[in-house]
Every structure is written in structure tokens, then in C-alpha cells.
Design a protein around this motif. Structure first.
Motif, PDB file in Angstrom:
ATOM      1  N   PRO A  38      44.641  12.458  -7.178  1.00 51.40           N
ATOM      2  CA  PRO A  38      43.792  13.987  -7.152  1.00 51.40           C
ATOM      3  C   PRO A  38      43.137  14.711  -5.952  1.00 51.40           C
ATOM      4  O   PRO A  38      43.417  13.040  -5.186  1.00 51.40           O
ATOM      5  N   GLN A  39      43.319  15.032  -5.457  1.00 56.54           N
ATOM      6  CA  GLN A  39      43.074  15.305  -3.677  1.00 56.54           C
ATOM      7  C   GLN A  39      41.412  16.559  -4.198  1.00 56.54           C
ATOM      8  O   GLN A  39      41.164  17.632  -4.872  1.00 56.54           O
ATOM      9  N   PHE A  40      40.772  16.250  -3.513  1.00 60.55           N
ATOM     10  CA  PHE A  40      39.602  16.907  -2.828  1.00 60.55           C
ATOM     11  C   PHE A  40      39.239  17.087  -2.106  1.00 60.55           C
ATOM     12  O   PHE A  40      39.549  16.595  -0.569  1.00 60.55           O
ATOM     13  N   ALA A  41      37.885  18.430  -1.804  1.00 52.11           N
ATOM     14  CA  ALA A  41      37.619  19.119  -0.963  1.00 52.11           C
ATOM     15  C   ALA A  41      36.565  18.720  -0.377  1.00 52.11           C
ATOM     16  O   ALA A  41      36.240  18.239   1.059  1.00 52.11           O
ATOM     17  N   ASP A  42      35.642  17.567  -1.210  1.00 53.09           N
ATOM     18  CA  ASP A  42      34.628  16.823  -0.318  1.00 53.09           C
ATOM     19  C   ASP A  42      35.528  15.741   0.756  1.00 53.09           C
ATOM     20  O   ASP A  42      36.512  15.077   1.131  1.00 53.09           O
ATOM     21  N   ASP A  43      34.834  15.779   2.377  1.00 54.21           N
ATOM     22  CA  ASP A  43      35.718  14.886   3.283  1.00 54.21           C
ATOM     23  C   ASP A  43      35.338  13.958   3.540  1.00 54.21           C
ATOM     24  O   ASP A  43      36.356  13.083   3.540  1.00 54.21           O
ATOM     25  N   ARG A  44      34.820  13.391   2.686  1.00 51.84           N
ATOM     26  CA  ARG A  44      33.434  12.131   2.447  1.00 51.84           C
ATOM     27  C   ARG A  44      34.933  10.881   1.277  1.00 51.84           C
ATOM     28  O   ARG A  44      34.925  10.022   2.294  1.00 51.84           O
ATOM     29  N   LEU A  45      35.891  11.417   0.652  1.00 51.15           N
ATOM     30  CA  LEU A  45      36.639  11.354  -0.416  1.00 51.15           C
ATOM     31  C   LEU A  45      38.270  11.153   0.379  1.00 51.15           C
ATOM     32  O   LEU A  45      39.351  10.225  -0.413  1.00 51.15           O
ATOM     33  N   ARG A  46      38.274  11.635   1.454  1.00 47.59           N
ATOM     34  CA  ARG A  46      39.882  11.059   2.568  1.00 47.59           C
ATOM     35  C   ARG A  46      40.324  10.457   2.866  1.00 47.59           C
ATOM     36  O   ARG A  46      41.189   9.962   2.891  1.00 47.59           O
ATOM     37  N   ARG A  47      39.367   9.441   2.820  1.00 44.75           N
ATOM     38  CA  ARG A  47      39.443   7.363   2.907  1.00 44.75           C
ATOM     39  C   ARG A  47      39.699   6.470   1.735  1.00 44.75           C
ATOM     40  O   ARG A  47      39.809   5.701   1.751  1.00 44.75           O
ATOM     41  N   ALA A  48      39.267   7.424   0.761  1.00 46.17           N
ATOM     42  CA  ALA A  48      39.181   7.099  -0.922  1.00 46.17           C
ATOM     43  C   ALA A  48      40.774   6.657  -1.278  1.00 46.17           C
ATOM     44  O   ALA A  48      40.934   6.888  -1.121  1.00 46.17           O
ATOM     45  N   THR A  49      40.069   5.054  -1.813  1.00 48.86           N
ATOM     46  CA  THR A  49      41.408   5.115  -2.921  1.00 48.86           C
ATOM     47  C   THR A  49      41.701   5.859  -4.292  1.00 48.86           C
ATOM     48  O   THR A  49      40.701   6.546  -4.519  1.00 48.86           O
ATOM     49  N   ARG A  50      43.184   5.477  -4.167  1.00 43.70           N
ATOM     50  CA  ARG A  50      43.646   6.050  -5.528  1.00 43.70           C
ATOM     51  C   ARG A  50      42.643   5.347  -6.669  1.00 43.70           C
ATOM     52  O   ARG A  50      42.843   6.929  -7.852  1.00 43.70           O
ATOM     53  N   GLU A  51      42.609   4.355  -6.282  1.00 48.51           N
ATOM     54  CA  GLU A  51      41.787   4.314  -8.405  1.00 48.51           C
ATOM     55  C   GLU A  51      39.971   5.269  -8.058  1.00 48.51           C
ATOM     56  O   GLU A  51      39.761   5.550  -8.866  1.00 48.51           O
ATOM     57  N   CYS A  52      39.765   5.196  -7.172  1.00 53.08           N
ATOM     58  CA  CYS A  52      38.075   6.012  -6.711  1.00 53.08           C
ATOM     59  C   CYS A  52      38.660   7.460  -7.128  1.00 53.08           C
ATOM     60  O   CYS A  52      38.086   8.268  -8.263  1.00 53.08           O
ATOM     61  N   ALA A  53      39.142   8.034  -6.821  1.00 50.65           N
ATOM     62  CA  ALA A  53      39.935   8.963  -7.208  1.00 50.65           C
ATOM     63  C   ALA A  53      40.403   9.890  -8.862  1.00 50.65           C
ATOM     64  O   ALA A  53      40.096  10.723  -9.055  1.00 50.65           O
ATOM     65  N   LEU A  54      40.560   8.150  -8.760  1.00 52.07           N
ATOM     66  CA  LEU A  54      41.220   8.704 -10.275  1.00 52.07           C
ATOM     67  C   LEU A  54      39.530   8.459 -11.479  1.00 52.07           C
ATOM     68  O   LEU A  54      40.243   9.162 -12.553  1.00 52.07           O
ATOM     69  N   ALA A  55      39.170   7.438 -10.689  1.00 55.16           N
ATOM     70  CA  ALA A  55      37.864   6.971 -11.743  1.00 55.16           C
ATOM     71  C   ALA A  55      36.954   8.847 -11.632  1.00 55.16           C
ATOM     72  O   ALA A  55      36.238   9.237 -12.606  1.00 55.16           O
ATOM     73  N   ILE A  56      36.795   8.972 -10.201  1.00 53.87           N
ATOM     74  CA  ILE A  56      35.949  10.338 -10.467  1.00 53.87           C
ATOM     75  C   ILE A  56      36.666  11.728 -11.224  1.00 53.87           C
ATOM     76  O   ILE A  56      36.241  12.775 -11.645  1.00 53.87           O
ATOM     77  N   THR A  57      37.736  11.619 -11.437  1.00 49.51           N
ATOM     78  CA  THR A  57      38.999  12.967 -12.323  1.00 49.51           C
ATOM     79  C   THR A  57      38.756  12.506 -13.336  1.00 49.51           C
ATOM     80  O   THR A  57      38.613  13.825 -14.053  1.00 49.51           O
ATOM     81  N   ALA A  58      37.822  11.129 -14.457  1.00 48.45           N
ATOM     82  CA  ALA A  58      38.187  10.829 -15.464  1.00 48.45           C
ATOM     83  C   ALA A  58      36.299  11.189 -15.813  1.00 48.45           C
ATOM     84  O   ALA A  58      36.544  11.809 -17.472  1.00 48.45           O
TER      85      ALA A  58
END
Length: 333
Positions: A38-58
Motif C-alpha cells: 500500500p502507498q500512503f500520502a502521509d509522509d510519516r509512513l514513508r519509512r514504515a515497513t510493509r507489515e505496518c502499511a498492510l496492517a493500516i490497510t486492513a
């Protein structure tokens, strides 16, 4: 227990309807079924791991498909329970093979990043727990969420499981005998809320148990449930979650051998449908049982090495009686 919202995202697609009847056949030789990042506009998440991005998406998908809003999650009365068997592996692999001056997460600390990022993103400030192991972690997460709710430590519990494999495809290929193909990347989210009345959930866990001991314990526990009237042979189903499909099939065969003829409850190996999604397997098996509602009680048994966990979840009473009372089985003497 009131399920306010659920979401299931796997390498097969979104929702339970995307799951095949036979994962091995449907994979057609593919070893890993990945999820897109997943891609997010929030700049704070640009360094987040894939696991973090997938958890937020879920969590976001759960919110889209329920009457719950992001505002409902804010504050100290929402608990976050995270489970995974693979979260730390990608970070460990990167740490060993990358320039350590650029490493974002150090070995064995990466799993903490997932509930941390989710908590900050949704402003959740209640208690949080993390469980790391095989399919057992999913059962532990369900049980601890119920415990937090019953102890009035929260009003709602957000359960998250994320499993990823792409980053360490080479490593999983080396250890291919330990897990069944296909490996299916998965992100699952359940939101539970307390209700004024109770149905009973039973939990048991054991360590250093042989196959025979675990089978005897399961049969003993089921007989205990039958004796107390909380379950009947006609209303109880058993789902088995192991590291491989073969493990699950062996467990089913052994249980059938130890059970009196004609009294074996329906047994299913969830991995046959899902593929290998580790800690997400018990959650998906519970959601499948809820969706099909063919039995009133689900016994979910998981095994990881010599560690066993089992959870009895009432299917119909979730909606009739609301909240779930916690109890546990007595261990083997």
C-alpha cells in the motif's frame, strides 16, 4: 462477543469469497502469493515497513465495510492485539544482508513497529499486546482480546494479523520442508466489542506435549464440554491449523483413530483452503465458521512444534448472547 467489523486481505484477493477450495491446485505451482504494498500520502509512513502499511490497510478496509468510524477507535478504551509468525523475519534478513547504517528496524524489534504505527495512525492509546509464533499466535490473540474485554480493560479490541513472505523468498525456499506451498501473504483485522450478556469461550494451551498427549487432551476437553452441556456431538466442529497441510491431515487422522467409532465431530484442515498464512489461519477459520454457521461450536486447534493451543468459540451465541465469558480447560495431570 460482538464482531463490529472484519476484513480479510490475502494473496488470493479480498474477503472470504476469494479463497479457493484447494489452495495447492489454485496456486498452479506458485510458491508465494504476494500482496501489493500500500502507498500512503502521509509522509510519516514513508519509512514504515510493509507489515505496518498492510496492517493500516486492513484496519481501513474494516472501517469501510462496517458501521464503525475511525473516531470510534480513538482513545484509551480501544485495545490493540497483534499476532504474527513472520514479522521479525524480514527485518532480520535485511539486517544481515544490508548496509547496517541504513537499517530502519533492528532484529526482533520490527514486530513492535506494527502496533506502534497503527496506534499512532488511528490515535489508539489503550493497552496493546503482541504475539509471535505459528498459528498459535492467532489463537492467543483471540483469547487475550476476550480477556481484556471481560476484565473491563477496554470497550473494544482490535485484533490484527499480518504475514509476509516476499522479502525472504530465498530463505523460505531453503526451509521448504517446514511449511506447505503456497505461502499466502495475509492481513486480517477483527474488531470485537463487549456486550451486556455472556456466552462462554474456553481456552487451553500446552507445551512439550506429544501428538498422543495432545489428542488425548482434545478428546478429554470435548467430553468435558459434552458433559456440561455447552456442546453436543451434533453441534461441534473442529478446525485444525498446523505449519503444513500434512501436519493438519496427520492430526485429523490421529484424532479419528482415538475417537470412538461414529462419534467423530467434523474435522477440517483450514490450510487446504487458505494455503500457509500462519497466525492468520485461526482467525480465518473462525470467520469461515461464522459465515457458514453450520455448527454451533467451533474448536480451533493449532500446533507449532510441541506447543498446542485450542479455543472453543460459540458460533450462534455470539449474536444471541453478546459478550463472551472466559474459562479454561484443566490440563492433563
Amino acid at each position: 462477543m460482538n464482531f463490529r467489523g472484519t476484513s480479510v486481505i490475502t494473496g488470493w484477493g479480498e474477503g472470504l469469497s476469494s479463497l479457493p477450495t484447494d489452495a495447492t491446485t489454485a496456486a498452479a505451482g506458485r510458491q508465494i502469493l504476494p500482496l501489493s504494498t500500500p502507498q500512503f500520502a502521509d509522509d510519516r509512513l514513508r519509512r514504515a515497513t510493509r507489515e505496518c502499511a498492510l496492517a493500516i490497510t486492513a484496519v481501513e478496509q474494516m472501517l469501510r465495510h462496517s458501521s464503525v468510524s475511525a473516531a470510534d477507535l480513538v482513545g484509551q478504551r480501544t485495545a490493540l492485539v497483534y499476532a504474527s509468525a513472520s514479522s521479525y523475519i524480514a527485518a532480520n534478513w535485511a539486517f544481515l544482508h544490508a548496509d547496517t547504517s541504513n537499517v530502519m528496524y533492528f532484529p526482533y524489534t520490527a514486530p513492535s513497529a506494527v502496533p506502534g504505527e497503527v496506534s499512532m495512525y488511528f490515535n489508539i492509546t489503550g493497552p496493546y499486546l503482541s504475539f509471535l509464533s505459528g498459528a498459535n499466535a492467532g489463537i492467543e490473540a483471540l483469547w487475550q482480546a476476550v480477556t481484556l474485554l471481560n476484565n473491563d480493560q477496554c470497550d473494544r479490541a482490535l485484533i490484527l494479523v499480518v504475514e509476509t513472505f516476499v522479502e525472504c523468498a530465498e530463505l523460505y525456499t531453503r526451509g521448504r520442508r517446514l511449511l506447505s506451498w503456497p505461502l499466502v501473504e495475509t492481513a486480517v483485522c477483527l474488531l470485537l466489542e463487549r456486550q451486556p450478556t455472556f456466552a462462554t469461550i474456553d481456552y487451553y494451551a500446552g507445551q512439550e506435549m506429544t501428538d498422543s498427549q495432545a489428542n488425548e487432551q482434545l478428546i478429554r476437553n470435548v467430553r468435558e464440554l459434552l458433559a456440561t452441556g455447552r456442546a453436543t456431538q451434533e453441534t461441534t466442529a473442529i478446525t485444525l491449523c498446523g505449519p503444513t497441510v500434512r501436519n493438519g491431515q496427520q492430526m485429523a487422522h490421529q484424532l479419528r483413530q482415538h475417537w470412538p467409532p461414529g462419534s467423530v465431530p467434523p474435522l477440517s484442515v483450514v490450510n487446504v483452503r487458505t494455503g500457509t498464512c500462519l497466525a492468520a489461519t485461526p482467525l480465518i477459520s473462525l470467520l469461515l465458521a461464522l459465515a457458514e454457521a453450520q455448527r454451533e461450536q467451533l474448536l480451533c486447534l493449532s500446533r507449532w512444534g510441541k506447543v498446542w493451543s485450542m479455543l472453543r468459540w460459540p458460533i450462534e451465541k455470539i449474536h444471541q448472547d453478546g459478550d463472551c465469558e472466559a474459562s479454561s480447560f484443566s490440563p492433563l495431570p
